[in-house]
Design an enzyme around this catalytic site. Structure first.
Site, PDB file in Angstrom:
ATOM      1  N   PHE A 119     -27.976  -0.322   4.926  1.00  0.00           N
ATOM      2  CA  PHE A 119     -27.143  -1.032   3.938  1.00  0.00           C
ATOM      3  C   PHE A 119     -27.150  -0.368   2.564  1.00  0.00           C
ATOM      4  CE2 PHE A 119     -29.428  -3.391   0.605  1.00  0.00           C
ATOM      5  CZ  PHE A 119     -30.736  -3.119   0.940  1.00  0.00           C
ATOM      6  N   LYS A 120     -28.149   0.477   2.301  1.00  0.00           N
ATOM      7  CA  LYS A 120     -28.225   1.086   0.977  1.00  0.00           C
ATOM      8  C   LYS A 120     -27.003   1.952   0.663  1.00  0.00           C
ATOM      9  CE  LYS A 120     -33.177   0.766   0.315  1.00  0.00           C
ATOM     10  NZ  LYS A 120     -33.611   0.146   1.598  1.00  0.00           N
TER      11      LYS A 120
END
Ligand SMILES: *Cc1c(COP(=O)(O)O)cnc(C)c1O
Length: 476
Positions: A119-120
């Site tokens: 998700f980063k």
């Protein structure tokens, strides 16, 4: 919109002014001086929007020193379906953060379809384009120095590769990242990316970054920057998918939903808190931890007791192996009514290795009003959750998402949709999946040859001066 420090002793600055920095000069974190608010009519207008329109609508309320047309260009360039190529299908790629229904009122919010499968990317990709824009405008450049145990470093490198005015020096512990993570980072051949494998452990890498950043003369002269988890722009970018997820599973704004968030540095769930403060109808925000349960302890007891790196467990959800949640101060700032003197007093204990107890002045009683609850899981829970999810729904989830789902199932309420944030694809953590399911997770076809690609990295000793020298040599 100005940004103020949680510790109240730094001047208020604009978004672009805080974009490239880390901590405020007084050691605090930047927060908007007031939260913009979306009312019912706003939410109705936003309900049908695609990711780009939604991102622009939200970001433009928080960023007022980049002209709207430029911000629009940056957002459109960042959130393109081509960048989210690991999505299940074309529509999911177009949605950027699609939802996957497991059963009635239980969903995964897929955040990991970007270049590094975690998700980063969602925030880091925006950061890359914002950095390039602001640096070009100011005729400046920056040399990002970071330490990684895996996810952050690769997300930063994939976001900054080829960006004008930006170089990345990323330290990682030699031979200690997963095979996949190593191949992903070290196979980058871009000239502005420097992978430095340190003979040591992650903490050695982090200590070097701290030492170099504390050398203020070197830092200024070498234009050292950071992209760590406390960067406000990263939090802002993450706010968007809470809205996207909410609209995906509701029909009217009268409905509330809950989110379960696999947490480490409190960056992801902090964005949920910000979304809620901006008017998104969120019922509960579940803070899910692994065995490193500092945050769970706080939300159960009111006591925040960070642990040293020597007391951090190495777990099978390694990106949550954090015992000091660097964004937590942002929530506490709101919780204590933005009393900066109080924040300073609390962190004067934390900053010297101590703890604090928010029961003392009744602050802990207010936590529930912000929707927060928590839970934790261990290796056995994680394996069981991965197996159950595969058996019941035919879906393979990674270990971090499993922590989120385990806690979500404990706190589900009837008729309140629960969205579990899926923070990485299982392909990133093959060994754990083999242990849980007896088979490898599916690896996206385009990554089949990843391990065989030539790798570009430098092995160095954990020595501050040699790292400084290396940086100096490579920034001319
Ligand atoms: C970084 C990370 C987390 C933790 O997110 P925070 O913002 O630090 O709370 C969870 N899962 C994965 C896969 C991550 O990479």
């Amino acid at each position: 919109m100005k940004y103020i420090s949680t510790r109240g002793q730094s001047p208020a600055l604009s978004f672009s002014e805080i974009l490239l920095g880390g901590l405020a000069p007084d050691g605090g974190l930047y927060m908007p001086e007031a939260y913009p608010h979306f009312d019912d009519a706003d939410l109705n207008a936003m309900r049908g929007m695609n990711y780009r329109d939604l991102a622009f609508t939200i970001l433009s309320r928080l960023i007022d020193d980049i002209p709207a047309s430029d911000l629009r260009t940056i957002v459109d360039k960042t959130y393109r379906a081509e960048v989210y190529a690991y999505a299940r299908d074309e529509q999911s790629a177009e949605d950027i953060t699609p939802t996957l229904k497991l059963e009635d009122n239980l969903y995964l919010l897929s955040l990991s379809n970007g270049p590094t499968l975690a998700f980063k990317d969602i925030a880091m990709q925006l950061l890359g384009n914002l950095f390039e824009y602001v640096l070009a405008k100011e005729g400046q450049e920056t040399n990002i120095l970071g330490a990684t145990s895996g996810d952050t470093g690769s997300a930063a490198e994939y976001a900054m590769r080829g960006k004008k005015g930006v170089r990345v020096f990323m330290l990682s512990p030699h031979k200690k990242m997963s095979r996949f993570q190593t191949a992903q980072m070290f196979s980058l051949q871009d000239e502005n990316i420097f992978n430095i494998a340190i003979n040591g452990v992650f903490d050695d890498c982090q200590d070097i970054v701290k030492a170099v950043s504390n050398d203020l003369a070197f830092k200024a002269q070498s234009k050292i920057g950071a992209v760590n988890s406390i960067n406000w722009a990263r939090v802002v970018a993450q706010v968007v998918y809470y809205f996207k997820g909410y609209f995906a599973v509701t029909k009217t704004n009268a409905e509330q939903v809950s989110f379960s968030v696999p947490s480490g540095n409190f960056g992801n769930v902090c964005a949920g808190h910000v979304a809620r403060m901006m008017g998104l109808p969120i019922k509960k925000l579940l803070v899910a931890t692994n065995e490193n349960d500092v945050l769970d302890e706080f939300f159960r007891t009111g006591i925040y007791r960070p642990r040293g790196s020597a007391n951090t467990y190495h777990t099978s959800s390694p990106s949550m192996d954090i015992s000091k949640a660097s964004n937590f101060e942002r929530f506490v700032f709101d919780l204590v009514g933005r009393n900066t003197e109080k924040v300073r007093q609390l962190w004067s204990k934390v900053d010297v290795g101590g703890a604090f107890d928010l029961n003392e002045e009744g602050y802990f009683d207010k936590v529930a009003g912000y929707g927060f609850i928590s839970g934790s899981s261990n290796h056995a829970n994680r394996m069981q959750t991965i197996r159950n999810t595969f058996d019941h729904y035919g879906v393979t989830i990674d270990t971090h998402t499993a922590d989120g789902l385990k806690v979500a199932l404990e706190h589900r309420e009837a008729d309140v949709p629960m969205l579990v944030l899926e923070t990485a694809l299982p392909a990133k953590f093959e060994e754990a999946i083999v242990e849980a399911l007896g088979q490898n997770p599916e690896r996206p076809a385009s990554l089949h040859g990843l391990d065989a690609l030539p790798q570009r990295f430098e092995v160095m000793e954990a020595d501050i001066d040699s790292i400084k020298q290396y940086i100096t040599q490579h920034i001319r």
